[in-house]
Enzyme design. Sequence first.
Site, short mmCIF file in Angstrom:
data_model
loop_
_atom_site.label_atom_id
_atom_site.label_comp_id
_atom_site.label_asym_id
_atom_site.label_seq_id
_atom_site.Cartn_x
_atom_site.Cartn_y
_atom_site.Cartn_z
N ASP A 14 0.87 -1.16 0.00
CA ASP A 14 0.00 0.00 0.00
C ASP A 14 0.92 1.23 0.00
O ASP A 14 2.10 1.12 0.32
CB ASP A 14 -0.88 -0.03 1.25
CG ASP A 14 -1.81 1.17 1.33
OD1 ASP A 14 -2.28 1.64 0.28
OD2 ASP A 14 -2.06 1.63 2.45
N ASP A 16 -0.09 4.97 1.12
CA ASP A 16 -0.30 5.84 2.27
C ASP A 16 -0.19 5.06 3.58
O ASP A 16 -0.91 4.08 3.79
CB ASP A 16 -1.68 6.50 2.18
CG ASP A 16 -1.79 7.40 0.96
OD1 ASP A 16 -1.11 8.43 0.94
OD2 ASP A 16 -2.55 7.06 0.03
N ASP A 169 -1.73 -0.85 6.06
CA ASP A 169 -1.83 -0.16 7.35
C ASP A 169 -3.28 0.06 7.78
O ASP A 169 -3.51 0.60 8.87
CB ASP A 169 -1.14 1.20 7.28
CG ASP A 169 -1.93 2.22 6.48
OD1 ASP A 169 -2.19 3.33 7.01
OD2 ASP A 169 -2.29 1.91 5.34
#
Length: 220
Positions: A14, A16, A169
């Site tokens: 991922d 961000d 996250d």
Amino acid sequence: MDHGRSSPDLIIFDCDGVLVDSELLSCRCLSEILSEFGIALSVEQALELFLGRSTKAIEQHYRDLGQVVPDGFLPRLKSKVLTTFAASLQPIPGIAGVMSDLSVPFCVASSSDIDRVALSLDVTGLRAQFGERIYSAQMVRHGKPAPDLFLLAAERMGVQPSRTLVVEDSVSGVQAGKAAGMTVWGFVGGSHYRGCNGRAILSGAGADRVFSRMIDFWEA
């Protein structure tokens, strides 16, 4: 794939909160721009509701509440985020070292728009690591927590989902990776996890492992 016994054939990062420490910055931007349009949303609420989600998900959320986000919202938000990232965005500590040491293919798959991902990687000096191996929720019908984006990335990279490792996250990202049949590691080293139990949050979402420092990437 058992992460304790074998290496993956592909790693999907991922963006961000995993490659760049952007989640607090983007949620502050969202809170500020919504306020300009008369919609109250704190940074904490933005993190809880929209972490790892696309702008489509934001619009749908308010549509479900009977609030129509004005036409000028998305362009204003995009402009604010890009300006803020260009001035303040930092890479996650240690991520460049992790990628330079990888011996397996890797790519990025993000809920953010392609131009935002590209800017994030450019500003933090990570763009050269990925080349054209950038996949966005713009490319699929359903964004995270649906598995579509990760399945697309694995298909384009020519790797079976069962041989793919996802690093995420957010709850929606972990759920998307597991729904795709992939191994998922949760990362809680971003500044948005200070002061909360990210390990419990991502483990509860189904992460196979949760870690907080990139220097511990391969530590089982």
